[in-house]
Motif scaffolding. Structure first.
Motif, PDB file in Angstrom:
ATOM      1  N   ILE A  87       0.816  -1.219   0.000  1.00  0.00           N
ATOM      2  CA  ILE A  87       0.000   0.000   0.000  1.00  0.00           C
ATOM      3  C   ILE A  87       0.852   1.272   0.000  1.00  0.00           C
ATOM      4  CG2 ILE A  87      -1.928  -1.140   1.155  1.00  0.00           C
ATOM      5  CD1 ILE A  87      -1.103   0.366   3.740  1.00  0.00           C
ATOM      6  N   THR A  88       0.172   2.372  -0.341  1.00  0.00           N
ATOM      7  CA  THR A  88       0.771   3.699  -0.233  1.00  0.00           C
ATOM      8  C   THR A  88      -0.067   4.496   0.760  1.00  0.00           C
ATOM      9  OG1 THR A  88      -0.545   4.542  -2.063  1.00  0.00           O
ATOM     10  CG2 THR A  88       1.634   3.688  -2.591  1.00  0.00           C
ATOM     11  N   VAL A  89       0.598   5.435   1.464  1.00  0.00           N
ATOM     12  CA  VAL A  89      -0.052   6.195   2.530  1.00  0.00           C
ATOM     13  C   VAL A  89       0.205   7.684   2.345  1.00  0.00           C
ATOM     14  CG1 VAL A  89      -0.063   6.630   5.037  1.00  0.00           C
ATOM     15  CG2 VAL A  89       0.129   4.285   4.176  1.00  0.00           C
ATOM     16  N   LEU A  90      -0.839   8.465   2.562  1.00  0.00           N
ATOM     17  CA  LEU A  90      -0.753   9.917   2.604  1.00  0.00           C
ATOM     18  C   LEU A  90      -1.150  10.334   4.011  1.00  0.00           C
ATOM     19  CD1 LEU A  90      -0.440  12.726   1.312  1.00  0.00           C
ATOM     20  CD2 LEU A  90      -2.809  12.507   0.487  1.00  0.00           C
ATOM     21  N   ASP A  91      -0.242  10.977   4.734  1.00  0.00           N
ATOM     22  CA  ASP A  91      -0.449  11.390   6.126  1.00  0.00           C
ATOM     23  C   ASP A  91      -0.614  12.907   6.149  1.00  0.00           C
ATOM     24  OD1 ASP A  91      -0.407  11.786   8.873  1.00  0.00           O
ATOM     25  OD2 ASP A  91       1.542  10.816   9.190  1.00  0.00           O
ATOM     26  N   LEU A  92      -1.841  13.366   6.409  1.00  0.00           N
ATOM     27  CA  LEU A  92      -2.150  14.799   6.424  1.00  0.00           C
ATOM     28  C   LEU A  92      -2.151  15.326   7.854  1.00  0.00           C
ATOM     29  CD1 LEU A  92      -5.153  14.678   3.927  1.00  0.00           C
ATOM     30  CD2 LEU A  92      -2.762  15.204   3.413  1.00  0.00           C
ATOM     31  N   PHE A  93      -1.693  16.552   8.019  1.00  0.00           N
ATOM     32  CA  PHE A  93      -1.505  17.133   9.360  1.00  0.00           C
ATOM     33  C   PHE A  93      -0.572  16.195  10.125  1.00  0.00           C
ATOM     34  CE2 PHE A  93      -5.844  18.101   7.938  1.00  0.00           C
ATOM     35  CZ  PHE A  93      -5.861  19.480   7.988  1.00  0.00           C
ATOM     36  N   ALA A  94       0.559  15.868   9.526  1.00  0.00           N
ATOM     37  CA  ALA A  94       1.440  14.789   9.994  1.00  0.00           C
ATOM     38  C   ALA A  94       2.068  15.025  11.363  1.00  0.00           C
ATOM     39  CB  ALA A  94       2.537  14.540   8.961  1.00  0.00           C
ATOM     40  N   GLY A  95       2.225  16.274  11.766  1.00  0.00           N
ATOM     41  CA  GLY A  95       2.771  16.556  13.100  1.00  0.00           C
ATOM     42  C   GLY A  95       4.154  15.974  13.289  1.00  0.00           C
ATOM     43  N   THR A  96       4.298  15.088  14.263  1.00  0.00           N
ATOM     44  CA  THR A  96       5.599  14.476  14.561  1.00  0.00           C
ATOM     45  C   THR A  96       5.952  13.361  13.584  1.00  0.00           C
ATOM     46  OG1 THR A  96       4.607  12.848  16.045  1.00  0.00           O
ATOM     47  CG2 THR A  96       5.376  14.925  17.050  1.00  0.00           C
ATOM     48  N   GLY A  97       4.963  12.891  12.811  1.00  0.00           N
ATOM     49  CA  GLY A  97       5.187  11.746  11.931  1.00  0.00           C
ATOM     50  C   GLY A  97       4.873  10.426  12.601  1.00  0.00           C
ATOM     51  N   ASN A  98       4.336  10.473  13.787  1.00  0.00           N
ATOM     52  CA  ASN A  98       4.029   9.306  14.610  1.00  0.00           C
ATOM     53  C   ASN A  98       3.340   8.186  13.821  1.00  0.00           C
ATOM     54  OD1 ASN A  98       3.417   7.677  16.855  1.00  0.00           O
ATOM     55  ND2 ASN A  98       1.851   9.055  17.642  1.00  0.00           N
ATOM     56  N   ILE A  99       2.297   8.511  13.097  1.00  0.00           N
ATOM     57  CA  ILE A  99       1.544   7.501  12.336  1.00  0.00           C
ATOM     58  C   ILE A  99       2.383   6.992  11.159  1.00  0.00           C
ATOM     59  CG2 ILE A  99      -0.491   7.153  10.869  1.00  0.00           C
ATOM     60  CD1 ILE A  99      -1.149   7.215  13.867  1.00  0.00           C
ATOM     61  N   SER A 100       3.087   7.882  10.492  1.00  0.00           N
ATOM     62  CA  SER A 100       3.922   7.475   9.349  1.00  0.00           C
ATOM     63  C   SER A 100       5.038   6.531   9.769  1.00  0.00           C
ATOM     64  CB  SER A 100       4.509   8.708   8.664  1.00  0.00           C
ATOM     65  OG  SER A 100       3.498   9.410   7.997  1.00  0.00           O
ATOM     66  N   TYR A 101       5.642   6.772  10.924  1.00  0.00           N
ATOM     67  CA  TYR A 101       6.706   5.878  11.401  1.00  0.00           C
ATOM     68  C   TYR A 101       6.142   4.479  11.630  1.00  0.00           C
ATOM     69  CZ  TYR A 101       8.783  10.425  12.536  1.00  0.00           C
ATOM     70  OH  TYR A 101       9.233  11.714  12.488  1.00  0.00           O
ATOM     71  N   GLU A 102       4.920   4.412  12.141  1.00  0.00           N
ATOM     72  CA  GLU A 102       4.284   3.116  12.383  1.00  0.00           C
ATOM     73  C   GLU A 102       4.042   2.385  11.056  1.00  0.00           C
ATOM     74  OE1 GLU A 102       3.663   0.430  15.035  1.00  0.00           O
ATOM     75  OE2 GLU A 102       3.715   2.466  15.850  1.00  0.00           O
ATOM     76  N   PHE A 103       3.544   3.122  10.056  1.00  0.00           N
ATOM     77  CA  PHE A 103       3.362   2.509   8.734  1.00  0.00           C
ATOM     78  C   PHE A 103       4.704   2.024   8.170  1.00  0.00           C
ATOM     79  CE2 PHE A 103      -0.799   4.797   8.299  1.00  0.00           C
ATOM     80  CZ  PHE A 103      -1.565   3.712   7.903  1.00  0.00           C
ATOM     81  N   ALA A 104       5.732   2.848   8.253  1.00  0.00           N
ATOM     82  CA  ALA A 104       7.057   2.472   7.724  1.00  0.00           C
ATOM     83  C   ALA A 104       7.610   1.253   8.456  1.00  0.00           C
ATOM     84  CB  ALA A 104       8.016   3.657   7.832  1.00  0.00           C
ATOM     85  N   SER A 105       7.453   1.222   9.765  1.00  0.00           N
ATOM     86  CA  SER A 105       7.945   0.103  10.559  1.00  0.00           C
ATOM     87  C   SER A 105       7.273  -1.206  10.161  1.00  0.00           C
ATOM     88  CB  SER A 105       7.703   0.382  12.045  1.00  0.00           C
ATOM     89  OG  SER A 105       8.239  -0.649  12.842  1.00  0.00           O
TER      90      SER A 105
END
Length: 179
Positions: A45-63
């Protein structure tokens, strides 16, 4: 703040205290990823993280193996922190410094999951603009999902493309899908 699962499980993330953010709690984040894990294979999958802030959610997806993640935030400090952290962990995260609404009006990125974590004090009209622009400008791949995090005091169930919501403490995830 920590990464809950995957390659970087238990790694701590320590953002600067001066960032204008409210990171998603570990309990809510774990519950969200349990839902997503039952719907998608992360490495597909691909993810678009809006209002990303610290990147908390994106790091979880990457992990968990997502290889294409785009973070959008208007705060320079947030973008800088996400860039530094993703570089240190060698995560496939691209950042875009932009007002999210301007980005949604001008860009067109296709994603399986769009995650939006706007300020909890947004008006209902501001919240409504997120799914409106996502669906109007066709950001989601077929069978894609928009997830909007918001306060339990905000009800998004009357908005177009709303599917369902899940509450975790003071946070709610509202899920939106194509008709």
């Amino acid at each position: 703040m920590r990464i809950i699962s995957g390659l970087y499980k238990s790694r701590k993330i320590n953002p600067p205290k001066n960032l204008p953010v409210r990171p998603t709690t570990d309990m809510a984040k774990e519950s969200l990823f349990n839902i997503i894990n039952n719907l998608y294979y992360f490495d597909e999958i691909t993810v678009l993280d809006l209002f990303a802030g610290t990147g908390n959610i994106s790091y979880e997806f990457a992990s968990r193996g997502v290889e294409q993640i785009t973070c959008v935030d208007q705060d320079f400090g947030c973008i800088k922190f996400i860039n530094e952290t993703s570089k240190a962990f060698e995560m496939p995260i691209e950042t875009i410094k932009s007002d999210v609404f301007k980005f949604l009006e001008k860009k067109s990125i296709k994603a399986n999951i769009v995650f939006a974590d706007p300020p909890y004090n947004f008006t209902l009209e501001q919240f409504a603009k997120i799914p409106e622009l996502i669906f109007q400008n066709d950001f989601l791949i077929e069978d894609g999902l928009l997830v909007v995090e918001h306060s339990k005091h905000t009800n998004l169930s009357e908005l177009g493309n709303f599917s369902y919501s899940k509450s975790y403490g003071g946070s709610v995830f509202s899920f939106f899908e194509k008709d």
